[in-house]
Design a protein around this motif. Structure first.
Motif, PDB file in Angstrom:
ATOM      1  N   VAL A  38       0.840  -1.200   0.000  1.00 47.42           N
ATOM      2  CA  VAL A  38       0.000   0.000   0.000  1.00 47.42           C
ATOM      3  C   VAL A  38       0.873   1.247   0.000  1.00 47.42           C
ATOM      4  O   VAL A  38       0.614   2.210  -0.739  1.00 47.42           O
ATOM      5  CB  VAL A  38      -0.950  -0.014   1.219  1.00 47.42           C
ATOM      6  CG1 VAL A  38      -1.715   1.307   1.306  1.00 47.42           C
ATOM      7  CG2 VAL A  38      -1.924  -1.187   1.138  1.00 47.42           C
ATOM      8  N   TRP A  39       1.928   1.240   0.821  1.00 49.30           N
ATOM      9  CA  TRP A  39       2.864   2.376   0.856  1.00 49.30           C
ATOM     10  C   TRP A  39       3.434   2.631  -0.535  1.00 49.30           C
ATOM     11  O   TRP A  39       3.483   3.768  -1.000  1.00 49.30           O
ATOM     12  CB  TRP A  39       3.992   2.070   1.854  1.00 49.30           C
ATOM     13  CG  TRP A  39       4.955   3.198   2.064  1.00 49.30           C
ATOM     14  CD1 TRP A  39       4.896   4.138   3.057  1.00 49.30           C
ATOM     15  CD2 TRP A  39       6.106   3.532   1.274  1.00 49.30           C
ATOM     16  NE1 TRP A  39       5.937   5.031   2.925  1.00 49.30           N
ATOM     17  CE2 TRP A  39       6.703   4.682   1.839  1.00 49.30           C
ATOM     18  CE3 TRP A  39       6.696   2.965   0.136  1.00 49.30           C
ATOM     19  CZ2 TRP A  39       7.850   5.273   1.315  1.00 49.30           C
ATOM     20  CZ3 TRP A  39       7.845   3.557  -0.393  1.00 49.30           C
ATOM     21  CH2 TRP A  39       8.409   4.702   0.190  1.00 49.30           C
ATOM     22  N   GLN A  40       3.867   1.558  -1.197  1.00 54.40           N
ATOM     23  CA  GLN A  40       4.484   1.684  -2.520  1.00 54.40           C
ATOM     24  C   GLN A  40       3.504   2.264  -3.538  1.00 54.40           C
ATOM     25  O   GLN A  40       3.863   3.120  -4.344  1.00 54.40           O
ATOM     26  CB  GLN A  40       4.976   0.316  -2.990  1.00 54.40           C
ATOM     27  CG  GLN A  40       5.736   0.338  -4.305  1.00 54.40           C
ATOM     28  CD  GLN A  40       7.035   1.118  -4.212  1.00 54.40           C
ATOM     29  OE1 GLN A  40       7.739   1.020  -3.218  1.00 54.40           O
ATOM     30  NE2 GLN A  40       7.346   1.895  -5.233  1.00 54.40           N
ATOM     31  N   ARG A  41       2.259   1.826  -3.472  1.00 59.79           N
ATOM     32  CA  ARG A  41       1.244   2.324  -4.421  1.00 59.79           C
ATOM     33  C   ARG A  41       1.011   3.830  -4.211  1.00 59.79           C
ATOM     34  O   ARG A  41       0.973   4.611  -5.173  1.00 59.79           O
ATOM     35  CB  ARG A  41      -0.057   1.547  -4.226  1.00 59.79           C
ATOM     36  CG  ARG A  41      -1.181   1.947  -5.155  1.00 59.79           C
ATOM     37  CD  ARG A  41      -0.875   1.581  -6.598  1.00 59.79           C
ATOM     38  NE  ARG A  41      -1.964   1.944  -7.477  1.00 59.79           N
ATOM     39  CZ  ARG A  41      -2.999   1.120  -7.764  1.00 59.79           C
ATOM     40  NH1 ARG A  41      -3.046  -0.097  -7.224  1.00 59.79           N
ATOM     41  NH2 ARG A  41      -3.952   1.508  -8.576  1.00 59.79           N
ATOM     42  N   LEU A  42       0.877   4.240  -2.950  1.00 58.84           N
ATOM     43  CA  LEU A  42       0.677   5.652  -2.654  1.00 58.84           C
ATOM     44  C   LEU A  42       1.893   6.481  -3.064  1.00 58.84           C
ATOM     45  O   LEU A  42       1.753   7.604  -3.566  1.00 58.84           O
ATOM     46  CB  LEU A  42       0.398   5.842  -1.161  1.00 58.84           C
ATOM     47  CG  LEU A  42      -0.919   5.264  -0.636  1.00 58.84           C
ATOM     48  CD1 LEU A  42      -0.978   5.360   0.879  1.00 58.84           C
ATOM     49  CD2 LEU A  42      -2.110   5.977  -1.265  1.00 58.84           C
ATOM     50  N   ARG A  43       3.065   5.908  -2.885  1.00 58.79           N
ATOM     51  CA  ARG A  43       4.304   6.605  -3.260  1.00 58.79           C
ATOM     52  C   ARG A  43       4.390   6.785  -4.777  1.00 58.79           C
ATOM     53  O   ARG A  43       4.720   7.866  -5.265  1.00 58.79           O
ATOM     54  CB  ARG A  43       5.490   5.791  -2.751  1.00 58.79           C
ATOM     55  CG  ARG A  43       6.856   6.320  -3.162  1.00 58.79           C
ATOM     56  CD  ARG A  43       7.311   7.455  -2.286  1.00 58.79           C
ATOM     57  NE  ARG A  43       8.726   7.732  -2.484  1.00 58.79           N
ATOM     58  CZ  ARG A  43       9.226   8.917  -2.747  1.00 58.79           C
ATOM     59  NH1 ARG A  43       8.439   9.974  -2.850  1.00 58.79           N
ATOM     60  NH2 ARG A  43      10.534   9.090  -2.897  1.00 58.79           N
ATOM     61  N   GLU A  44       4.069   5.744  -5.521  1.00 64.77           N
ATOM     62  CA  GLU A  44       4.122   5.814  -6.980  1.00 64.77           C
ATOM     63  C   GLU A  44       3.119   6.823  -7.523  1.00 64.77           C
ATOM     64  O   GLU A  44       3.379   7.509  -8.519  1.00 64.77           O
ATOM     65  CB  GLU A  44       3.856   4.433  -7.576  1.00 64.77           C
ATOM     66  CG  GLU A  44       4.990   3.441  -7.356  1.00 64.77           C
ATOM     67  CD  GLU A  44       4.618   2.033  -7.771  1.00 64.77           C
ATOM     68  OE1 GLU A  44       3.431   1.814  -8.117  1.00 64.77           O
ATOM     69  OE2 GLU A  44       5.501   1.155  -7.732  1.00 64.77           O
ATOM     70  N   GLU A  45       1.967   6.920  -6.866  1.00 65.36           N
ATOM     71  CA  GLU A  45       0.925   7.844  -7.301  1.00 65.36           C
ATOM     72  C   GLU A  45       1.144   9.265  -6.786  1.00 65.36           C
ATOM     73  O   GLU A  45       0.351  10.157  -7.081  1.00 65.36           O
ATOM     74  CB  GLU A  45      -0.443   7.331  -6.834  1.00 65.36           C
ATOM     75  CG  GLU A  45      -0.862   6.024  -7.483  1.00 65.36           C
ATOM     76  CD  GLU A  45      -2.156   5.468  -6.910  1.00 65.36           C
ATOM     77  OE1 GLU A  45      -2.655   6.044  -5.900  1.00 65.36           O
ATOM     78  OE2 GLU A  45      -2.665   4.486  -7.467  1.00 65.36           O
ATOM     79  N   ARG A  46       2.212   9.444  -5.987  1.00 66.97           N
ATOM     80  CA  ARG A  46       2.489  10.735  -5.355  1.00 66.97           C
ATOM     81  C   ARG A  46       1.258  11.241  -4.614  1.00 66.97           C
ATOM     82  O   ARG A  46       0.908  12.441  -4.648  1.00 66.97           O
ATOM     83  CB  ARG A  46       2.957  11.765  -6.387  1.00 66.97           C
ATOM     84  CG  ARG A  46       4.243  11.355  -7.110  1.00 66.97           C
ATOM     85  CD  ARG A  46       4.732  12.421  -8.067  1.00 66.97           C
ATOM     86  NE  ARG A  46       5.946  11.996  -8.738  1.00 66.97           N
ATOM     87  CZ  ARG A  46       7.171  12.137  -8.243  1.00 66.97           C
ATOM     88  NH1 ARG A  46       7.328  12.679  -7.045  1.00 66.97           N
ATOM     89  NH2 ARG A  46       8.232  11.735  -8.920  1.00 66.97           N
ATOM     90  N   SER A  47       0.596  10.330  -3.945  1.00 65.15           N
ATOM     91  CA  SER A  47      -0.648  10.648  -3.255  1.00 65.15           C
ATOM     92  C   SER A  47      -0.404  11.509  -2.019  1.00 65.15           C
ATOM     93  O   SER A  47       0.530  11.270  -1.251  1.00 65.15           O
ATOM     94  CB  SER A  47      -1.351   9.354  -2.841  1.00 65.15           C
ATOM     95  OG  SER A  47      -2.464   9.637  -2.010  1.00 65.15           O
TER      96      SER A  47
END
Length: 292
Positions: free
Chosen positions: A151-160
């Motif tokens: 989940v952390w990685q997904r948010l990081r990639e999306e610059r959320s």
């Protein structure tokens, strides 16, 4: 190797390891050498995305009042040498030990990923690491940690914009967040962490941790500290370390994973008591702590 004196007699130095400059801090005052204390020098190893300042800014000066303290700041590997490995970080710690405290037995303290590194160093260097403190550490990444990391990685990639909130939710305990909100404190402690490229490779490394084959060979007198409300490295990981290290005792702090921010004074007290007499409690003991 370079050294610069800072305020309070603390020395900041650098040493080259695997082609990169690794920074360290040294309180210099060596009570053990002058006969003022029987304590070994204390070496602090920080966690993912951290530094001496971020994770040990409060602990370092307090612990340095009782014994010499050295802290290591991890450095990223040279890009051409491939991905970050646990061995990269181990070599950085060992190089600082060899340069700053040659032929000296030490007490090694690791927090989070730093606890993983410290455990591995202790297993491979039993003559150097006589005492060991593992705070919120783990042996082998499990499905629960992998999911949080994903989940952390997904948010990081999306610059959320939600990444900061997610990190605070995972790092701090519910009671701490509720109290902070009640005090109107959305606070630097909750928002100061800014991930960077080095954080990214550390998070990738976290997904692959497995030192279960090394841990049982640790000979150091060990204190394992779990955190009751830890959602990043749930306390069952600390209990697994406790069960796997022959000369270990276990205690728990009522905190989330970010114990170095939530309950630093209690953490200092526990480390101080252990370093004063590492074998005061027998191997296998569960050590009671004062209730918050």
């Amino acid at each position: 190797m370079s050294r610069t004196e800072l305020a309070g007699g603390v020395v900041e130095g650098t040493i080259t390891v695997d082609g990169v400059e690794v920074r360290y801090f040294d309180s210099v005052a060596d009570h053990f050498a002058t006969g003022e204390s029987s304590r070994h020098p204390l070496v602090l190893v920080h966690g993912t995305g951290g530094s001496t300042r971020a994770h040990y800014g409060y602990l370092f000066p307090l612990l340095a009042g009782r014994q010499r303290v050295v802290a290591v700041d991890f450095a990223p590997p040279v890009p051409t040498q491939g991905p970050l490995t646990l061995e990269h970080l181990e070599r950085q710690v060992v190089a600082v030990l060899d340069a700053v405290l040659p032929d000296r037995p030490v007490t090694l303290v690791g927090y989070s990923l730093g606890a993983v590194v410290a455990a591995a160093v202790a297993a491979r260097h039993p003559q150097t690491v006589r005492n060991l403190v593992l705070v919120a550490g783990w042996m082998k990444t499990d499905a629960h940690q992998e999911l949080r990391n994903k989940v952390w990685q997904r948010l990081r990639e999306e610059r959320s914009q939600a990444l900061g909130d997610y990190m605070a939710f995972c790092a701090f305990s519910g009671p701490f967040l509720v109290a902070s909100q009640a005090l109107g404190d959305s606070s630097p402690a909750l928002t100061a962490f800014e991930p960077n490229a080095f954080t990214d490779v550390q998070m990738k490394l976290n997904r692959t941790i497995d030192i279960s084959g090394l841990v049982p060979s640790i000979a150091a007198t060990t204190l394992v500290i779990g955190c009751t409300h830890d959602q990043m490295v749930p306390k069952w990981h600390s209990k697994a370390l406790f069960a796997s290290i022959p000369d270990a005792r276990y205690t728990e702090i009522t905190s989330g994973h970010a114990v170095v921010i939530e309950r630093p004074a209690q953490l200092v007290q526990i480390i101080d008591q252990f370093t004063d007499a590492p074998s005061r409690d027998a191997a296998g003991d569960i050590v009671a702590t004062a209730r918050p």
